[in-house]
Design a protein around this motif. Structure first.
Motif, PDB file in Angstrom:
ATOM      1  N   ASP A 125       0.878  -1.162   0.000  1.00  0.00           N
ATOM      2  CA  ASP A 125       0.000   0.000   0.000  1.00  0.00           C
ATOM      3  C   ASP A 125       0.918   1.214   0.000  1.00  0.00           C
ATOM      4  O   ASP A 125       1.365   1.670   1.041  1.00  0.00           O
ATOM      5  N   GLY A 126       1.237   1.702  -1.209  1.00  0.00           N
ATOM      6  CA  GLY A 126       2.282   2.706  -1.328  1.00  0.00           C
ATOM      7  C   GLY A 126       3.623   2.045  -1.038  1.00  0.00           C
ATOM      8  O   GLY A 126       3.977   1.037  -1.642  1.00  0.00           O
ATOM      9  N   SER A 127       4.339   2.565  -0.045  1.00  0.00           N
ATOM     10  CA  SER A 127       5.632   1.978   0.329  1.00  0.00           C
ATOM     11  C   SER A 127       5.511   1.038   1.522  1.00  0.00           C
ATOM     12  O   SER A 127       6.511   0.475   1.973  1.00  0.00           O
ATOM     13  N   VAL A 128       4.285   0.836   2.003  1.00  0.00           N
ATOM     14  CA  VAL A 128       4.055   0.029   3.204  1.00  0.00           C
ATOM     15  C   VAL A 128       3.537  -1.358   2.809  1.00  0.00           C
ATOM     16  O   VAL A 128       2.609  -1.476   1.998  1.00  0.00           O
ATOM     17  N   VAL A 129       4.140  -2.397   3.361  1.00  0.00           N
ATOM     18  CA  VAL A 129       3.671  -3.761   3.126  1.00  0.00           C
ATOM     19  C   VAL A 129       2.623  -4.110   4.179  1.00  0.00           C
ATOM     20  O   VAL A 129       2.838  -3.913   5.376  1.00  0.00           O
ATOM     21  N   LYS A 130       1.494  -4.614   3.722  1.00  0.00           N
ATOM     22  CA  LYS A 130       0.422  -5.011   4.627  1.00  0.00           C
ATOM     23  C   LYS A 130       0.110  -6.496   4.453  1.00  0.00           C
ATOM     24  O   LYS A 130       0.250  -7.040   3.348  1.00  0.00           O
ATOM     25  N   VAL A 131      -0.311  -7.126   5.537  1.00  0.00           N
ATOM     26  CA  VAL A 131      -0.624  -8.556   5.528  1.00  0.00           C
ATOM     27  C   VAL A 131      -1.966  -8.775   6.201  1.00  0.00           C
ATOM     28  O   VAL A 131      -2.275  -8.147   7.222  1.00  0.00           O
ATOM     29  N   SER A 132      -2.770  -9.656   5.617  1.00  0.00           N
ATOM     30  CA  SER A 132      -4.057  -9.989   6.227  1.00  0.00           C
ATOM     31  C   SER A 132      -4.370 -11.468   6.025  1.00  0.00           C
ATOM     32  O   SER A 132      -3.860 -12.100   5.097  1.00  0.00           O
ATOM     33  N   VAL A 133      -5.191 -11.991   6.920  1.00  0.00           N
ATOM     34  CA  VAL A 133      -5.721 -13.349   6.796  1.00  0.00           C
ATOM     35  C   VAL A 133      -7.201 -13.275   7.120  1.00  0.00           C
ATOM     36  O   VAL A 133      -7.592 -12.795   8.194  1.00  0.00           O
ATOM     37  N   LYS A 134      -8.034 -13.758   6.194  1.00  0.00           N
ATOM     38  CA  LYS A 134      -9.473 -13.755   6.447  1.00  0.00           C
ATOM     39  C   LYS A 134     -10.181 -14.640   5.428  1.00  0.00           C
ATOM     40  O   LYS A 134      -9.656 -14.886   4.330  1.00  0.00           O
ATOM     41  N   PRO A 135     -11.377 -15.130   5.781  1.00  0.00           N
ATOM     42  CA  PRO A 135     -12.157 -15.904   4.802  1.00  0.00           C
ATOM     43  C   PRO A 135     -12.594 -14.997   3.657  1.00  0.00           C
ATOM     44  O   PRO A 135     -13.060 -13.885   3.893  1.00  0.00           O
ATOM     45  N   GLN A 136     -12.430 -15.491   2.438  1.00  0.00           N
ATOM     46  CA  GLN A 136     -12.843 -14.724   1.266  1.00  0.00           C
ATOM     47  C   GLN A 136     -13.663 -15.600   0.330  1.00  0.00           C
ATOM     48  O   GLN A 136     -13.452 -16.808   0.249  1.00  0.00           O
ATOM     49  N   GLU A 137     -14.583 -14.958  -0.387  1.00  0.00           N
ATOM     50  CA  GLU A 137     -15.326 -15.653  -1.438  1.00  0.00           C
ATOM     51  C   GLU A 137     -14.483 -15.601  -2.703  1.00  0.00           C
ATOM     52  O   GLU A 137     -14.271 -14.546  -3.280  1.00  0.00           O
ATOM     53  N   VAL A 138     -13.978 -16.767  -3.122  1.00  0.00           N
ATOM     54  CA  VAL A 138     -13.043 -16.838  -4.249  1.00  0.00           C
ATOM     55  C   VAL A 138     -13.760 -17.422  -5.463  1.00  0.00           C
ATOM     56  O   VAL A 138     -14.333 -18.522  -5.379  1.00  0.00           O
ATOM     57  N   PRO A 139     -13.782 -16.722  -6.605  1.00  0.00           N
ATOM     58  CA  PRO A 139     -14.439 -17.263  -7.810  1.00  0.00           C
ATOM     59  C   PRO A 139     -13.828 -18.597  -8.226  1.00  0.00           C
ATOM     60  O   PRO A 139     -12.616 -18.800  -8.094  1.00  0.00           O
ATOM     61  N   LEU A 140     -14.657 -19.501  -8.733  1.00  0.00           N
ATOM     62  CA  LEU A 140     -14.174 -20.822  -9.136  1.00  0.00           C
ATOM     63  C   LEU A 140     -13.157 -20.749 -10.272  1.00  0.00           C
ATOM     64  O   LEU A 140     -12.410 -21.707 -10.509  1.00  0.00           O
ATOM     65  N   SER A 141     -13.103 -19.627 -10.970  1.00  0.00           N
ATOM     66  CA  SER A 141     -12.112 -19.454 -12.037  1.00  0.00           C
ATOM     67  C   SER A 141     -10.713 -19.177 -11.481  1.00  0.00           C
ATOM     68  O   SER A 141      -9.726 -19.260 -12.214  1.00  0.00           O
ATOM     69  N   ASP A 142     -10.625 -18.850 -10.203  1.00  0.00           N
ATOM     70  CA  ASP A 142      -9.341 -18.574  -9.555  1.00  0.00           C
ATOM     71  C   ASP A 142      -8.667 -19.897  -9.209  1.00  0.00           C
ATOM     72  O   ASP A 142      -9.307 -20.793  -8.650  1.00  0.00           O
ATOM     73  N   PRO A 143      -7.368 -20.076  -9.519  1.00  0.00           N
ATOM     74  CA  PRO A 143      -6.689 -21.339  -9.178  1.00  0.00           C
ATOM     75  C   PRO A 143      -6.828 -21.716  -7.703  1.00  0.00           C
ATOM     76  O   PRO A 143      -6.916 -22.902  -7.372  1.00  0.00           O
ATOM     77  N   LEU A 144      -6.865 -20.728  -6.808  1.00  0.00           N
ATOM     78  CA  LEU A 144      -6.944 -21.025  -5.375  1.00  0.00           C
ATOM     79  C   LEU A 144      -8.289 -21.629  -4.979  1.00  0.00           C
ATOM     80  O   LEU A 144      -8.383 -22.321  -3.960  1.00  0.00           O
ATOM     81  N   ALA A 145      -9.327 -21.386  -5.774  1.00  0.00           N
ATOM     82  CA  ALA A 145     -10.658 -21.911  -5.435  1.00  0.00           C
ATOM     83  C   ALA A 145     -10.702 -23.428  -5.529  1.00  0.00           C
ATOM     84  O   ALA A 145     -11.540 -24.072  -4.888  1.00  0.00           O
ATOM     85  N   ASN A 146      -9.814 -23.991  -6.313  1.00  0.00           N
ATOM     86  CA  ASN A 146      -9.858 -25.437  -6.552  1.00  0.00           C
ATOM     87  C   ASN A 146      -8.802 -26.203  -5.752  1.00  0.00           C
ATOM     88  O   ASN A 146      -8.499 -27.352  -6.053  1.00  0.00           O
ATOM     89  N   ILE A 147      -8.270 -25.576  -4.736  1.00  0.00           N
ATOM     90  CA  ILE A 147      -7.349 -26.226  -3.800  1.00  0.00           C
ATOM     91  C   ILE A 147      -8.205 -26.799  -2.673  1.00  0.00           C
ATOM     92  O   ILE A 147      -8.758 -26.059  -1.858  1.00  0.00           O
ATOM     93  N   LEU A 148      -8.320 -28.123  -2.634  1.00  0.00           N
ATOM     94  CA  LEU A 148      -9.251 -28.772  -1.712  1.00  0.00           C
ATOM     95  C   LEU A 148      -8.514 -29.628  -0.683  1.00  0.00           C
ATOM     96  O   LEU A 148      -7.330 -29.933  -0.826  1.00  0.00           O
ATOM     97  N   GLY A 149      -9.229 -30.017   0.357  1.00  0.00           N
ATOM     98  CA  GLY A 149      -8.659 -30.883   1.378  1.00  0.00           C
ATOM     99  C   GLY A 149      -7.521 -30.198   2.106  1.00  0.00           C
ATOM    100  O   GLY A 149      -7.595 -29.019   2.451  1.00  0.00           O
ATOM    101  N   THR A 150      -6.437 -30.934   2.337  1.00  0.00           N
ATOM    102  CA  THR A 150      -5.315 -30.396   3.113  1.00  0.00           C
ATOM    103  C   THR A 150      -4.254 -29.723   2.245  1.00  0.00           C
ATOM    104  O   THR A 150      -3.220 -29.290   2.754  1.00  0.00           O
ATOM    105  N   LEU A 151      -4.493 -29.622   0.944  1.00  0.00           N
ATOM    106  CA  LEU A 151      -3.511 -28.975   0.077  1.00  0.00           C
ATOM    107  C   LEU A 151      -3.375 -27.487   0.382  1.00  0.00           C
ATOM    108  O   LEU A 151      -4.322 -26.838   0.852  1.00  0.00           O
ATOM    109  N   ASN A 152      -2.204 -26.952   0.128  1.00  0.00           N
ATOM    110  CA  ASN A 152      -1.924 -25.527   0.243  1.00  0.00           C
ATOM    111  C   ASN A 152      -1.515 -24.997  -1.121  1.00  0.00           C
ATOM    112  O   ASN A 152      -1.163 -25.766  -2.017  1.00  0.00           O
ATOM    113  N   ALA A 153      -1.545 -23.671  -1.272  1.00  0.00           N
ATOM    114  CA  ALA A 153      -1.114 -23.055  -2.534  1.00  0.00           C
ATOM    115  C   ALA A 153      -0.798 -21.590  -2.301  1.00  0.00           C
ATOM    116  O   ALA A 153      -1.355 -20.953  -1.392  1.00  0.00           O
ATOM    117  N   ILE A 154       0.097 -21.049  -3.122  1.00  0.00           N
ATOM    118  CA  ILE A 154       0.401 -19.616  -3.105  1.00  0.00           C
ATOM    119  C   ILE A 154       0.484 -19.118  -4.544  1.00  0.00           C
ATOM    120  O   ILE A 154       1.058 -19.783  -5.404  1.00  0.00           O
TER     121      ILE A 154
END
Length: 341
Positions: free
Chosen positions: A272-301
């Motif tokens: 955000d400008g020159s400041v790095v911000k971090v957040s964690v929260k539940p989000q509604e992710v469209p099924l077209s997003d690769p992260l939406a199809n990560i199921l079970g115990t899998l992780n992804a970045i």
């Protein structure tokens, strides 16, 4: 290369098993790794300057009796292993404490000060003392490697360092906790949060006290490490906006699915400008997003870069063998670098 292992639980034993499997292949490539010492608070310790028999160590570790290893020095604490053995690499795989970073922080700091390379899978010291530890490593001309602190054996830092050289990480977003991802997947199938959590505990995916996972703090710690290491931030736990999944109901999870989206616990870091911000929260992710199809115990970045756009990596984010592989991969990379030097 002489190696000492501090912490011989699931991760340490996962590393030793992999080393035993790959030992002949490594030696054929000119990489000789000698495990000279193993030390564990519960399972005991053993030191032989000529090298321990890995199969024997694994057998004794399974019985919580490493100190029964015959004809070697036993009953050594971590500081004796660091200061009084001929190991030139210390593998630190003790338990994680996100509040103090101990005992791993002191182990790592001591080892670096003794001019020994360190490889760790421990989040606490990297979260709390990353810059201090890197200064000590640089001052003593040794390496500190920590691939396993975010996605276990799935490469993150090695990916950026080796495959994305000179790329700026503009932002990242991902699923960094397998427990919560498993719970959300089961809630889509109709299980309540409570029942999905109970099932995760039965399968060993969740701790008896799951607070760090379900309230988002485990994912938050990993996101902070990514921001500090890859984006040059200097953030602490109280700098993060953190919300877990405990307030979500089955109807919420199934409702967004009917609208072509999935609830995911998303950890993200951005500028955000020159400041790095971090957040964690539940989000509604469209099924077209690769992260939406990560199921079970899998992780992804997904990393957003200034060179090749978005790069997504998917893999297991936990497990003794997987975290053991992170130690193994960092150690092999270190061995190759030292051989070239």
């Amino acid at each position: 290369m002489n190696v000492a292992l501090i912490g011989c639980g699931n991760v340490g034993q996962g590393f030793l098993s992999l080393l035993l499997e790959k030992k002949k292949d490594l030696e054929a490539k000119g990489i000789k790794i000698n495990v000279v010492a193993v030390c564990d608070k519960i399972r005991g310790s053993a030191f032989d300057p000529d090298g321990l028999n890995i199969a024997k160590v694994l057998d004794l570790a399974s019985k919580s009796d490493i100190s029964a290893y015959p004809s070697v020095i036993t009953n050594m604490d971590p500081f004796a292993v660091i200061s009084k053995t001929n190991a030139n690499v210390i593998l630190e795989a003790t338990w994680t404490d996100l509040r103090s970073g101990e005992p791993a922080f002191t182990h790592i700091k001591e080892a670096l000060s003794f001019k020994k390379h360190v490889v760790t899978t421990n989040k606490g010291p990297i979260l709390l003392y990353f810059k201090e530890l890197m200064r000590i490593a640089e001052m003593n001309e040794v390496e500190l490697r920590f691939e396993g602190v975010v996605l276990s054996g799935t490469p993150v830092f090695n990916l950026v360092r080796e495959c994305l050289p000179e790329s700026e990480i503009i932002s990242f977003r991902g699923i960094l906790n397998g427990t919560t991802n498993y719970i959300l997947t089961r809630m889509e199938e109709g299980l309540s949060f409570e029942d999905a959590l109970r099932k995760a505990q039965e399968l060993g995916y969740a701790e008896a006290d799951p607070t760090m996972d379900v309230e988002g703090w485990d994912a938050g710690a990993k996101a902070l490490i990514l921001a500090n290491v890859l984006m040059g931030a200097n953030l602490k736990l109280n700098d993060i906006e953190c919300e877990g999944i405990t307030s979500l109901k089955v109807e919420d999870v199934k409702g967004v699915l009917s609208r072509g989206k999935r609830y995911k616990l998303i950890a993200e870091g951005y500028k955000d400008g020159s400041v790095v911000k971090v957040s964690v929260k539940p989000q509604e992710v469209p099924l077209s997003d690769p992260l939406a199809n990560i199921l079970g115990t899998l992780n992804a970045i997904t990393f957003s870069t200034d060179t090749v756009g978005d790069v997504t990596i998917v893999g297991k984010g936990a497990g003794g063998r997987e975290a053991g592989y992170a130690l193994f991969a960092d150690l092999i990379s270190l061995a190759k670098k030292l051989c070239k030097a």
